[in-house]
Design a protein around this motif. Structure first.
Motif, PDB file in Angstrom:
ATOM      1  N   ILE A 128       0.839  -1.208   0.000  1.00  0.00           N
ATOM      2  CA  ILE A 128       0.000   0.000   0.000  1.00  0.00           C
ATOM      3  C   ILE A 128       0.866   1.247   0.000  1.00  0.00           C
ATOM      4  CG2 ILE A 128      -1.636   1.315   1.403  1.00  0.00           C
ATOM      5  CD1 ILE A 128      -2.879  -1.416   2.210  1.00  0.00           C
ATOM      6  N   GLU A 178      -7.646  -6.778   5.389  1.00  0.00           N
ATOM      7  CA  GLU A 178      -8.922  -6.279   4.886  1.00  0.00           C
ATOM      8  C   GLU A 178      -8.749  -5.142   3.892  1.00  0.00           C
ATOM      9  OE1 GLU A 178     -13.259  -4.875   6.632  1.00  0.00           O
ATOM     10  OE2 GLU A 178     -11.484  -4.786   7.890  1.00  0.00           O
ATOM     11  N   SER A 179      -7.819  -4.238   4.182  1.00  0.00           N
ATOM     12  CA  SER A 179      -7.722  -3.080   3.310  1.00  0.00           C
ATOM     13  C   SER A 179      -7.111  -3.411   1.950  1.00  0.00           C
ATOM     14  CB  SER A 179      -6.948  -1.951   3.989  1.00  0.00           C
ATOM     15  OG  SER A 179      -5.767  -2.413   4.552  1.00  0.00           O
ATOM     16  N   GLU A 236      -8.218  -5.119  -0.362  1.00  0.00           N
ATOM     17  CA  GLU A 236      -9.155  -5.000  -1.468  1.00  0.00           C
ATOM     18  C   GLU A 236      -9.814  -3.630  -1.544  1.00  0.00           C
ATOM     19  OE1 GLU A 236     -12.654  -7.814   0.345  1.00  0.00           O
ATOM     20  OE2 GLU A 236     -12.747  -7.269  -1.759  1.00  0.00           O
ATOM     21  N   LEU A 237      -9.462  -2.774  -0.606  1.00  0.00           N
ATOM     22  CA  LEU A 237     -10.088  -1.455  -0.583  1.00  0.00           C
ATOM     23  C   LEU A 237      -9.263  -0.408  -1.295  1.00  0.00           C
ATOM     24  CD1 LEU A 237     -11.066  -1.384   3.152  1.00  0.00           C
ATOM     25  CD2 LEU A 237     -12.298  -2.318   1.195  1.00  0.00           C
ATOM     26  N   THR A 267      -6.823   1.379  -4.126  1.00  0.00           N
ATOM     27  CA  THR A 267      -6.962   1.490  -5.567  1.00  0.00           C
ATOM     28  C   THR A 267      -5.593   1.374  -6.215  1.00  0.00           C
ATOM     29  OG1 THR A 267      -8.736   3.055  -5.150  1.00  0.00           O
ATOM     30  CG2 THR A 267      -7.908   2.920  -7.414  1.00  0.00           C
TER      31      THR A 267
END
Lengths: 341, 341
Positions: free
Chosen positions: A260, A286-287, A289-290, A292
């Motif tokens: 990220i 979790e993040s 897939e959040l 971009t």
DNA sequence: TTGAAAGCGCTAACAG
DNA sequence: CTGTTAGCGCTTTCAA
């Protein structure tokens, strides 16, 4: 309402039923040498009187607390807040509770004073501990692992200690092969710190697969971030990488947070993911897939890690298992951060 | 090496020093009626012999376990994995440990069998419990709160119970006012579920500020997601909103995950944030600043919530405090998900 | 300033 | 099948 007034003991039940405390105790410990009639009589009286066993008294008498310790390394500053470990503990907790164990956090404070982890465990009479992402070479952790208290070590590897971790080598290998199949021939690595077991393993898998595929590795394309979990670390490691005269077309990060951070560094550099550079992470927090674009990543099975750890630890405590080293399979989750070239 | 062989008790120390167990005990409990000389003699012997007190024996004798229970509602399925609660617990843990308390998770299993939360606490002799995001009206939670065991309730509000929560009303008000100042006049709300206290409060703040600013609220612009924490819920609630003939220019979500789901729904609808619709979240979880665009949100002070909760609970246990209702200030963190219109 | 004795609630031999 | 007895390690009157 004072609490002592409603504290019912086995003596009260004994008196009420005209039986002895021993017999009452036997009933609650599922001894078989109690007649069915007596048993139900006692059980009924207990229910009516609102009896509850006293765990402390029991532990004192049996030297068994039915309590499992959870030990986090405090140095790394992550702990519960990190979704990966939070998830692992949740599953650990569920499995442990189903078998009658409760969880307690182990610190170095003992009654408000300083002490070691081992002292804390002895003080509380902990039956066994799960050591989560703590370096087994740190003296106080080593002391605990070397003691007679059963331990399960997560995400590290050590002789004579029960351990459980994901297939870190295999995960990196899968990721690199996937990138290769997409056409990538220049693949960099954002490493998670060579002083951690998982970091070294993921690096190893990366190097191995590079070699297996006949790709030339370049030392400058391995950028060490010092730590898996920090977005900032990933940002910095990627920024260094982007200063190279020749850029790779893909990068494998040793952790999702590193990836990220890398995403951001690449964007700020004026390049796009996956347009210019493809990125693969590790963990599937979790993040992942959040962000971009949603991150393609190597998923660790949190549920399984937590559950198996509990099972192993209890096996050790109850003497039905030895110290094995379990390696759990991982899975490449394909999202949108990589493209064909 | 059997553990019992190295279990040193106060009797061993007494024997070694020629003093009585009582005196030894007094030293470890900081009684003042022990001569300095005796005290150091005992302390030295204890250190040499590797003495550690036995918490279970102590609890049995004193009816004080120095253990705090942590109760999560299991129904909501979030728990530790949610970064917000993970962070709260981390800080709670640190404060509690500094005062000599350890943490244990409270479940409904008691020795592997079913029971209530209260029974679990009694069984373990828990001194007090922090109830994290559990509905106080749920019978088993209510039973615990009504008992003589000190409790602190987070994120809910209830008469005669010590509670602690963020200024949810004020947070929504700040957010709406901010949007208003950016020029927005049509502001929608993604609600966090009207059956939770925080959800209702955030809705209330939204409605109040709308009214204060002379904006007309519209029932269709309040979209209920049923639950704060689910990205999916936010996605669905926003999708419903986007079906309205007339769209708002801004939306306040009652939780960051709702906002993140909304971001995706808006993007899939072919609109942009903040180009077409401005979005404000609530919580400031870690991923708030990772999404695209980074989320403007109302920050709850996790650190403070956890720390204060521990402090309140211990105050209650030690009888130096009563059951107050603490409301902590929040702060609007401005990032890039809102624009002037 | 120190210590003897009783008890916290439960379990574990061992007899009966 | 049931009960007696003696602890587990510590604290707490209360007396010395």
């Amino acid at each position: 309402m004072r609490r002592d007034e409603l504290l019912i003991t086995i003596y009260d039940i004994a008196k009420r039923t005209g039986l002895s405390p021993t017999t009452v105790s036997k009933v609650f410990n599922n001894y078989t040498d109690v007649s069915a009639k007596t048993r139900t009589r006692i059980l009924e009286a207990a229910k009516e009187m609102g009896y509850l066993p006293n765990a402390n008294a029991r532990s004192l008498a049996t030297k068994r607390s039915w309590t499992l310790g959870v030990l986090f390394t405090e140095s790394s500053g992550l702990g519960l807040r990190h979704p990966f470990f939070g998830g692992v503990i949740e599953n650990f907790k569920a499995s442990a509770e189903a078998k009658g164990y409760d969880l307690m956090f182990i610190s170095r404070d003992i009654g408000g004073n300083n002490g070691t982890y081992l002292e804390h465990c002895r003080f509380r009479g902990i039956d066994g501990v799960v050591v989560i992402y703590a370096d087994p070479n740190q003296p106080e952790v080593a002391e605990l692992l070397a003691s007679d208290i059963p331990c399960v070590l997560l995400d590290f590897n050590r002789a004579n200690v029960a351990t459980i971790c994901s297939d870190n080598v295999g995960g990196s290998e899968q990721a690199v092969r996937y990138l290769y199949e997409l056409g990538h021939r220049t693949i960099a690595h954002l490493s998670g710190g060579r002083d951690t077991f998982a970091g070294r393993q993921r690096l190893l898998g990366y190097e191995r697969m590079l070699e297996e595929l006949g790709l030339s590795g370049r030392e400058e394309w391995i950028s060490d971030s010092g730590d898996f979990f920090s977005i900032q670390g990933g940002y910095e490691a990627m920024t260094r990488l982007l200063k190279q005269p020749e850029l790779p077309t893909a990068v494998l990060a040793a952790g999702d947070n590193l990836a990220i951070g890398a995403l951001r560094a690449i964007r700020e550099h004026g390049l796009s993911v996956p347009g210019d550079i493809s990125v693969v992470g590790f963990d599937d927090i979790e993040s992942a897939e959040l962000v971009t674009p949603p991150l393609t990543t190597v998923r660790q099975n949190m549920r399984e890690i937590g559950g198996r750890a509990a099972q192993m630890l209890i096996g050790l405590i109850e003497g039905v298992a030895g110290a094995e080293a379990v390696v759990l399979p991982v899975e490449l989750v394909i999202r949108e951060s990589c493209r064909k070239v």
